[in-house]
Write a protein that holds these residues in place. Structure first.
Motif, mmCIF file in Angstrom:
data_model
loop_
_atom_site.group_PDB
_atom_site.id
_atom_site.type_symbol
_atom_site.label_atom_id
_atom_site.label_comp_id
_atom_site.label_asym_id
_atom_site.label_seq_id
_atom_site.Cartn_x
_atom_site.Cartn_y
_atom_site.Cartn_z
ATOM 1 N N ASN A 38 -6.040 -82.654 -2.117
ATOM 2 C CA ASN A 38 -5.899 -83.402 -3.265
ATOM 3 C C ASN A 38 -4.829 -84.275 -2.945
ATOM 4 O O ASN A 38 -4.641 -85.943 -3.246
ATOM 5 C CB ASN A 38 -5.641 -82.704 -4.559
ATOM 6 C CG ASN A 38 -6.611 -81.910 -5.017
ATOM 7 O OD1 ASN A 38 -7.858 -82.436 -4.841
ATOM 8 N ND2 ASN A 38 -6.595 -80.966 -5.437
ATOM 9 N N ILE A 39 -3.634 -84.027 -2.259
ATOM 10 C CA ILE A 39 -2.518 -84.769 -1.712
ATOM 11 C C ILE A 39 -2.747 -85.791 -0.956
ATOM 12 O O ILE A 39 -2.551 -87.194 -1.098
ATOM 13 C CB ILE A 39 -1.520 -83.926 -1.318
ATOM 14 C CG1 ILE A 39 -0.834 -83.057 -2.290
ATOM 15 C CG2 ILE A 39 -0.399 -85.036 -0.616
ATOM 16 C CD1 ILE A 39 0.240 -82.097 -1.747
ATOM 17 N N GLU B 192 -6.082 -72.107 -1.912
ATOM 18 C CA GLU B 192 -5.117 -72.914 -3.169
ATOM 19 C C GLU B 192 -4.624 -74.003 -2.578
ATOM 20 O O GLU B 192 -4.535 -75.228 -3.079
ATOM 21 C CB GLU B 192 -4.494 -72.021 -4.020
ATOM 22 C CG GLU B 192 -3.560 -72.680 -4.849
ATOM 23 C CD GLU B 192 -2.715 -71.777 -5.940
ATOM 24 O OE1 GLU B 192 -1.626 -71.992 -6.176
ATOM 25 O OE2 GLU B 192 -3.161 -70.461 -5.880
ATOM 26 N N ILE B 193 -4.008 -73.554 -1.394
ATOM 27 C CA ILE B 193 -2.927 -74.336 -0.824
ATOM 28 C C ILE B 193 -3.720 -75.639 -0.064
ATOM 29 O O ILE B 193 -3.469 -76.810 -0.182
ATOM 30 C CB ILE B 193 -2.053 -73.893 0.190
ATOM 31 C CG1 ILE B 193 -0.946 -72.904 -0.654
ATOM 32 C CG2 ILE B 193 -1.417 -74.769 1.241
ATOM 33 C CD1 ILE B 193 -0.066 -72.214 0.398
ATOM 34 N N LYS B 194 -4.968 -75.186 0.625
ATOM 35 C CA LYS B 194 -5.693 -76.139 1.279
ATOM 36 C C LYS B 194 -6.311 -77.181 0.192
ATOM 37 O O LYS B 194 -6.318 -78.480 0.638
ATOM 38 C CB LYS B 194 -6.826 -75.258 1.969
ATOM 39 C CG LYS B 194 -6.551 -74.851 3.447
ATOM 40 C CD LYS B 194 -7.649 -73.964 3.720
ATOM 41 C CE LYS B 194 -7.263 -73.350 5.237
ATOM 42 N NZ LYS B 194 -8.285 -72.692 5.815
ATOM 43 N N LYS B 195 -6.595 -76.825 -0.949
ATOM 44 C CA LYS B 195 -7.327 -77.792 -2.002
ATOM 45 C C LYS B 195 -6.104 -78.685 -2.200
ATOM 46 O O LYS B 195 -6.293 -79.926 -2.637
ATOM 47 C CB LYS B 195 -7.727 -76.909 -3.032
ATOM 48 C CG LYS B 195 -9.049 -76.177 -2.738
ATOM 49 C CD LYS B 195 -9.535 -75.431 -4.063
ATOM 50 C CE LYS B 195 -11.048 -75.013 -3.568
ATOM 51 N NZ LYS B 195 -11.559 -73.928 -4.954
ATOM 52 N N GLU B 196 -4.875 -78.037 -2.681
ATOM 53 C CA GLU B 196 -3.939 -78.918 -2.988
ATOM 54 C C GLU B 196 -3.768 -79.882 -1.828
ATOM 55 O O GLU B 196 -3.240 -81.067 -2.264
ATOM 56 C CB GLU B 196 -2.556 -78.205 -3.164
ATOM 57 C CG GLU B 196 -1.313 -78.903 -3.633
ATOM 58 C CD GLU B 196 -0.224 -77.764 -3.946
ATOM 59 O OE1 GLU B 196 0.993 -78.423 -4.216
ATOM 60 O OE2 GLU B 196 -0.330 -76.752 -3.847
ATOM 61 N N GLU B 197 -3.632 -79.481 -0.639
ATOM 62 C CA GLU B 197 -3.179 -80.505 0.610
ATOM 63 C C GLU B 197 -4.386 -81.569 0.470
ATOM 64 O O GLU B 197 -4.120 -82.842 0.839
ATOM 65 C CB GLU B 197 -3.287 -79.713 1.998
ATOM 66 C CG GLU B 197 -2.019 -79.003 2.130
ATOM 67 C CD GLU B 197 -2.084 -78.177 3.221
ATOM 68 O OE1 GLU B 197 -0.995 -77.527 3.705
ATOM 69 O OE2 GLU B 197 -3.198 -77.592 3.643
#
Length: 403
Positions: free
Chosen positions: A94-95, A87-92
């Motif tokens: 996207n950022i 989840e965090i990797k995908k968020e990173e």
């Protein structure tokens, strides 16, 4: 993780175990969250709480969401951990995509410098600093404009105009290497002077003007008019005041450059015994522009054989340290760059082009030519000969691919 499955005092046991599996930078937050009184008050008031922390499991880092819920009996708490690494990797990701898109939205696609959107944002920050009344705030504005870009586009094609814009951008960026450069229009650039460029501004503006004058006289590159103004706290109330002075000086410089007629003067060429006529120059330019449009990644050259006057691609001029984009007796100059072991074969191939039995066919020719840095490129050349109504060779040109 060597943590017991049972215990008599959860809060005491968890305080001891935290340091075994929680990342050192997150230990203090985890300890504070497991203070019994603090947790009780929080659960009674909100029913749950959560924190994101890092665990160390078998030597590997794992990011988790740690959640504590009040049970329905209001006497027990339920604790759980959710692996949120993906989840965090995908968020990173996207950022990063968002930041990349924002960067692209502020970059000029043709030149790679900042665009008008970026300048507007930068100008807003300058305006804010001016209005704050900082006593030591200093900056300068340089406005640059490429001379005769419309003429270049109309007579030589937009691909040539784009090349002129790119080369002008390089000139400007190399001169003002410590300041942000913005392309705010088709032929207009703005530099906000800062750091060393601000301290050496007079020298740098003089350098840019000198390069432009030399380019105009030799027809070896773009001619860039420029004007500079420095922020004066005593008289400037806003950025527009500074920009207006720089813009006015740029137009004065533009008029001066046109008066000098450096673009069409060809002063050096006029000293030749048999200078090419203006009509023939224009015809050569039009033919060269057509060749350049379809050349792709190759270098283009075209020679008017009546005057032994030719025009060569600007990238070739830069890469092989040729004297100019326009040259008399360019064949002799080019031969100076050919590898000694290849020169005889090169001359034989060129002579064969004008042999009555072979002309106008020009077989592919491969040889080595010396670059500006002293290394040799393998050049593959295909050329052609155009004859006049009498059958005499009139133009000789082609494309060079160098690797």
């Amino acid at each position: 993780m060597h943590i017991g499955k049972n215990g008599e005092d959860y809060f005491s046991d968890i305080q001891k175990c935290i340091r075994l599996f929680v990342h050192p930078d997150d230990v203090e937050r985890m300890i504070q969250a497991h203070d019994k009184d603090t947790m009780s008050r929080h659960l009674i008031r909100h029913g749950k709480f959560s924190i994101i922390l890092r665990l160390i499991i078998d030597g590997r880092l794992m990011r988790v969401r740690y959640v504590v819920l009040m049970a329905s009996d209001q006497k027990h708490a339920i604790c759980c951990m959710e692996n949120i690494e993906e989840e965090i990797k995908k968020e990173e990701e996207n950022i990063e995509k968002l930041q990349s898109a924002r960067r692209m939205a502020r970059r000029d696609e043709l030149t790679g410098v900042r665009n008008k959107n970026a300048y507007c944002e930068y100008a807003a920050s300058i305006e804010k600093n001016i209005q704050s009344g900082q006593k030591d705030y200093a900056f300068g504005i340089v406005v640059c404009d490429i001379n005769d870009l419309k003429i270049l586009n109309d007579t030589r094609g937009h691909s040539f105009g784009d090349e002129a814009i790119q080369r002008a951008s390089r000139m400007i960026c190399e001169t003002f290497s410590h300041s942000p450069v913005f392309r705010v229009g088709g032929d207009e650039f703005i530099i906000v002077l800062s750091d060393r460029d601000y301290e050496e501004c007079e020298t740098l503006v003089g350098k840019l003007k000198g390069i432009s004058i030399a380019n105009g006289r030799d027809s070896s590159g773009p001619v860039v008019a420029c004007g500079m103004a420095l922020y004066n706290r005593e008289q400037d109330t806003c950025l527009t005041d500074v920009f207006s002075r720089a813009d006015r000086l740029m137009y004065e410089d533009k008029t001066k450059l046109k008066t000098m007629k450096i673009r069409d003067g060809f002063k050096k060429m006029e000293r030749e015994n048999n200078p090419i006529t203006d009509d023939r120059k224009r015809l050569l330019d039009r033919m060269f522009g057509a060749m350049y449009t379809i050349a792709g990644s190759g270098y283009v050259y075209l020679n008017d054989m009546r005057y032994d006057f030719s025009r060569w691609s600007l990238p070739l001029v830069d890469d092989f340290d040729m004297p100019s984009e326009y040259m008399y007796r360019a064949g002799d100059i080019w031969e100076e760059r050919i590898h000694p072991e290849d020169i005889d074969a090169y001359r034989d191939a060129i002579n064969a082009v004008f042999d009555e039995e072979n002309a106008p066919n020009f077989k592919q020719l491969t040889y080595r030519a010396r670059r500006e840095d002293g290394t040799y490129a393998v050049c593959t050349t295909r050329g052609f000969v155009l004859t006049d109504l009498e059958g005499e060779p009139e133009y000789f040109g082609g494309i060079i691919i160098a690797v």
